[in-house]
Design a protein around this motif. Structure first.
Motif, mmCIF file in Angstrom:
data_model
loop_
_atom_site.group_PDB
_atom_site.id
_atom_site.type_symbol
_atom_site.label_atom_id
_atom_site.label_comp_id
_atom_site.label_asym_id
_atom_site.label_seq_id
_atom_site.Cartn_x
_atom_site.Cartn_y
_atom_site.Cartn_z
ATOM 1 N N SER A 283 3.957 -34.275 5.736
ATOM 2 C CA SER A 283 3.490 -35.606 6.118
ATOM 3 C C SER A 283 3.022 -35.648 7.571
ATOM 4 N N LEU A 284 3.592 -34.771 8.411
ATOM 5 C CA LEU A 284 3.196 -34.742 9.813
ATOM 6 C C LEU A 284 1.969 -33.870 10.033
ATOM 7 N N PHE A 285 1.876 -32.771 9.271
ATOM 8 C CA PHE A 285 0.752 -31.835 9.416
ATOM 9 C C PHE A 285 0.144 -31.560 8.038
ATOM 10 N N PRO A 286 -0.724 -32.445 7.556
ATOM 11 C CA PRO A 286 -1.307 -32.275 6.216
ATOM 12 C C PRO A 286 -2.068 -30.966 6.038
ATOM 13 N N SER A 287 -2.540 -30.384 7.120
ATOM 14 C CA SER A 287 -3.344 -29.168 7.011
ATOM 15 C C SER A 287 -2.536 -27.969 6.514
ATOM 16 N N ILE A 288 -1.214 -27.988 6.745
ATOM 17 C CA ILE A 288 -0.384 -26.862 6.301
ATOM 18 C C ILE A 288 0.514 -27.246 5.130
ATOM 19 N N ALA A 289 0.214 -28.381 4.509
ATOM 20 C CA ALA A 289 1.055 -28.856 3.404
ATOM 21 C C ALA A 289 1.037 -27.887 2.229
ATOM 22 N N ALA A 290 -0.091 -27.176 2.048
ATOM 23 C CA ALA A 290 -0.208 -26.257 0.921
ATOM 24 C C ALA A 290 0.249 -24.842 1.253
ATOM 25 N N ASN A 291 0.764 -24.621 2.447
ATOM 26 C CA ASN A 291 1.243 -23.297 2.824
ATOM 27 C C ASN A 291 2.425 -22.899 1.942
ATOM 28 N N PRO A 292 2.411 -21.709 1.323
ATOM 29 C CA PRO A 292 3.490 -21.311 0.397
ATOM 30 C C PRO A 292 4.866 -21.294 1.055
ATOM 31 N N THR A 293 4.938 -20.857 2.315
ATOM 32 C CA THR A 293 6.231 -20.813 3.002
ATOM 33 C C THR A 293 6.790 -22.211 3.209
ATOM 34 N N VAL A 294 5.931 -23.126 3.656
ATOM 35 C CA VAL A 294 6.360 -24.508 3.873
ATOM 36 C C VAL A 294 6.788 -25.144 2.554
ATOM 37 N N MET A 295 6.023 -24.900 1.498
ATOM 38 C CA MET A 295 6.362 -25.461 0.186
ATOM 39 C C MET A 295 7.694 -24.910 -0.323
ATOM 40 N N ALA A 296 7.946 -23.626 -0.098
ATOM 41 C CA ALA A 296 9.204 -23.017 -0.556
ATOM 42 C C ALA A 296 10.391 -23.571 0.215
ATOM 43 N N LEU A 297 10.244 -23.728 1.533
ATOM 44 C CA LEU A 297 11.339 -24.254 2.340
ATOM 45 C C LEU A 297 11.596 -25.726 2.061
ATOM 46 N N ALA A 298 10.561 -26.461 1.656
ATOM 47 C CA ALA A 298 10.725 -27.881 1.363
ATOM 48 C C ALA A 298 11.292 -28.128 -0.027
ATOM 49 N N ASN A 299 11.293 -27.092 -0.881
ATOM 50 C CA ASN A 299 11.805 -27.227 -2.246
ATOM 51 C C ASN A 299 13.307 -26.951 -2.257
ATOM 52 N N TYR A 300 14.106 -27.967 -2.565
ATOM 53 C CA TYR A 300 15.563 -27.836 -2.502
ATOM 54 C C TYR A 300 16.120 -26.850 -3.517
ATOM 55 N N ASN A 301 15.343 -26.508 -4.533
ATOM 56 C CA ASN A 301 15.821 -25.600 -5.566
ATOM 57 C C ASN A 301 15.221 -24.196 -5.451
ATOM 58 N N SER A 302 14.546 -23.904 -4.336
ATOM 59 C CA SER A 302 13.936 -22.583 -4.180
ATOM 60 C C SER A 302 14.923 -21.634 -3.500
ATOM 61 N N TRP A 303 14.738 -20.332 -3.749
ATOM 62 C CA TRP A 303 15.604 -19.331 -3.141
ATOM 63 C C TRP A 303 15.446 -19.262 -1.623
ATOM 64 N N PRO A 304 14.219 -19.299 -1.059
ATOM 65 C CA PRO A 304 14.103 -19.288 0.410
ATOM 66 C C PRO A 304 14.828 -20.456 1.076
ATOM 67 N N HIS A 305 14.706 -21.628 0.474
ATOM 68 C CA HIS A 305 15.370 -22.804 1.039
ATOM 69 C C HIS A 305 16.884 -22.602 1.073
ATOM 70 N N ASN A 306 17.456 -22.173 -0.030
ATOM 71 C CA ASN A 306 18.908 -22.036 -0.113
ATOM 72 C C ASN A 306 19.425 -20.850 0.688
ATOM 73 N N LEU A 307 18.615 -19.785 0.803
ATOM 74 C CA LEU A 307 19.038 -18.658 1.630
ATOM 75 C C LEU A 307 19.104 -19.067 3.097
ATOM 76 N N LEU A 308 18.075 -19.779 3.578
ATOM 77 C CA LEU A 308 18.082 -20.269 4.955
ATOM 78 C C LEU A 308 19.209 -21.279 5.162
ATOM 79 N N PHE A 309 19.431 -22.122 4.165
ATOM 80 C CA PHE A 309 20.509 -23.105 4.219
ATOM 81 C C PHE A 309 21.860 -22.415 4.385
ATOM 82 N N ALA A 310 22.098 -21.343 3.621
ATOM 83 C CA ALA A 310 23.364 -20.611 3.701
ATOM 84 C C ALA A 310 23.538 -19.956 5.065
#
Length: 445
Positions: A283-310
């Motif tokens: 919402s702050l930077f629409p230009s990178i909204a489709a970036n795969p890394t950003v999308m993975a970290l923003a998805n609460y059920n993704s492995w990258p998100h939960n690994l970083l969370f842990a």
């Protein structure tokens, strides 16, 4: 079963305990009634009451559903929790607050007063954001600015009233009032979550057997959480003998219990606060909204998100343990009282010894805490409905387990003081505060 009814009878025979339990239930009933009272100028039929996700879902759970239903208690006690955390951190960074923490009861009263002032400010800010984001369109029956001014006042008053209820429960009831209010809010969501999961499974997605397996898994996670909440490492302390008149003091061996999870639920809260940042990046930077890394970290059920969370939980566990447990002060207190760890010199050597043990037990404790925190996401990945998956771990489960253990411990203490049997045959119940606390001030949760 006979022993269970005998214990209930013994509890009811103790007048003070009976009055306290009754008061607690009445105060909690008042809170639950307030959770269904809608804000003035709000049309309940036009509200979006669907299950919230992320931070909003967490806030809604802590508020017992009042958040999504635009109740006068919509913000619950979370502003007070936030203010308590801020004041606690100020006690580390600001000398004035550090001095107040050492002034005993008078200093604590001043800290409580600052916490209340900060709570009012935080509640007012959160109320404005809540009204702007959650109550929009046809749900508003009164035009601005009257609607916002009126309901900011109502929401702030509601939070202060809930704080007052918590204090009355602590004084006149049983257990910690604020913690019990949070616990009741969480439990209020459990029947609906179980019913939703049951209907989903029996409706063709897995069947009844899958639902039973999920319940067994939930019980296993609860047992694992109890082990983490109660786990301690005891350090033997020997006290020197002292002769005062004709009496001998000291000469006994006691133990300092160092908790495996001394940080409690705070690392999860801190980590969650940081993990919400990726969700707001698009919402702050629409230009990178489709970036795969950003999308993975923003998805609460993704492995990258939960690994970083842990990883964040493990780091924050070490950080929070370091600022709440003071080995130097513990060593100094032992030295002043004539105590020493067998085989370890008093003073700095003892402080280093305690610090080394804390470092060793914090690692498994932090890893276990991280596992508990990511279990809800793992449950969602395998098909458990999101509202039911929240009870498989995370902040809510740790709070539930800790508060229930503390409350049962207080009830058992009343029974044992009157020479009745405790709640368990195999030993006394150990809550979070059953042993002498380590140096530091912990938030109410």
């Amino acid at each position: 079963m006979k022993n269970f009814f005998t214990t209930l009878s013994n509890i009811w025979k103790i007048e003070d305990l009976r009055v306290r339990i009754t008061n607690t239930l009445l105060f909690l009933l008042i809170y639950r009634v307030g959770c269904v009272v809608v804000l003035p100028g709000v049309d309940p039929a036009s509200l979006n009451t669907h299950a919230k996700e992320g931070l909003l879902g967490l806030l809604n759970m802590f508020a017992g559903g009042a958040f999504s239903h635009a109740s006068i208690f919509a913000l619950g006690v979370m502003p007070y929790i936030s203010a308590s955390i801020v004041v606690q951190l100020l006690g580390i960074a600001v000398p004035y607050f550090a001095k107040l923490q050492k002034e005993g009861e008078s200093g604590q009263n001043k800290i409580n007063q600052w916490t209340r002032y900060l709570t009012i400010a935080i509640t007012a800010l959160q109320a404005i954001g809540y009204l702007k984001s959650q109550i929009t369109g046809d749900a508003r029956l009164i035009a601005d600015p009257v609607f916002t001014i009126l309901n900011v006042f109502v929401l702030t008053s509601g939070t202060l009233f809930v704080m007052w209820l918590g204090e009355r429960i602590t004084d006149k009831g049983i257990g910690n009032g604020i913690s019990l209010i949070i616990m009741v809010g969480i439990i209020a969501q459990l029947p609906g979550a179980v019913a939703t999961e049951f209907l989903t499974r029996t409706g063709g997605q897995g069947g009844l057997v899958t639902f039973v397996v999920e319940l067994v898994a939930l019980i296993a996670v609860v047992m694992f959480t109890i082990l983490i909440v109660q786990g301690t490492r005891k350090i033997a302390v020997q006290y020197a003998k002292r002769i005062v008149g004709n009496k001998q003091y000291g000469g006994v061996r006691q133990y300092i219990p160092l908790k495996v999870n001394a940080a409690g639920v705070m690392p999860i809260i801190f980590a969650q606060a940081l993990m919400f940042i990726p969700a707001y990046i698009p919402s702050l930077f629409p230009s990178i909204a489709a970036n795969p890394t950003v999308m993975a970290l923003a998805n609460y059920n993704s492995w990258p998100h939960n690994l970083l969370f842990a990883v964040l939980i493990i780091l924050f566990t070490y950080f929070y343990t370091a600022i709440t447990v003071n080995p130097n002060q513990m060593a100094d207190d032992m030295k002043k009282n004539g105590g020493f760890v067998p085989g370890v010199k008093p003073g700095m050597a003892t402080a280093n010894f305690i610090d080394d043990i804390i470092s060793k037990i914090t690692l498994p404790g932090s890893i276990a805490l991280a596992i508990i925190a990511v279990i809800p996401a793992l449950a969602s990945m395998i098909g458990v409905t999101p509202i039911f998956a929240r009870f498989f771990g995370g902040t809510s489960l740790i709070i539930l387990v800790g508060v229930i253990l503390d409350t049962l411990q207080q009830i058992e203490s009343h029974l044992l003081m009157r020479h009745y049997d405790g709640l368990m045959k195999t030993g006394r119940i150990k809550g979070r505060s059953s042993a002498p606390a380590v140096t530091g001030t912990n938030p109410v949760i």
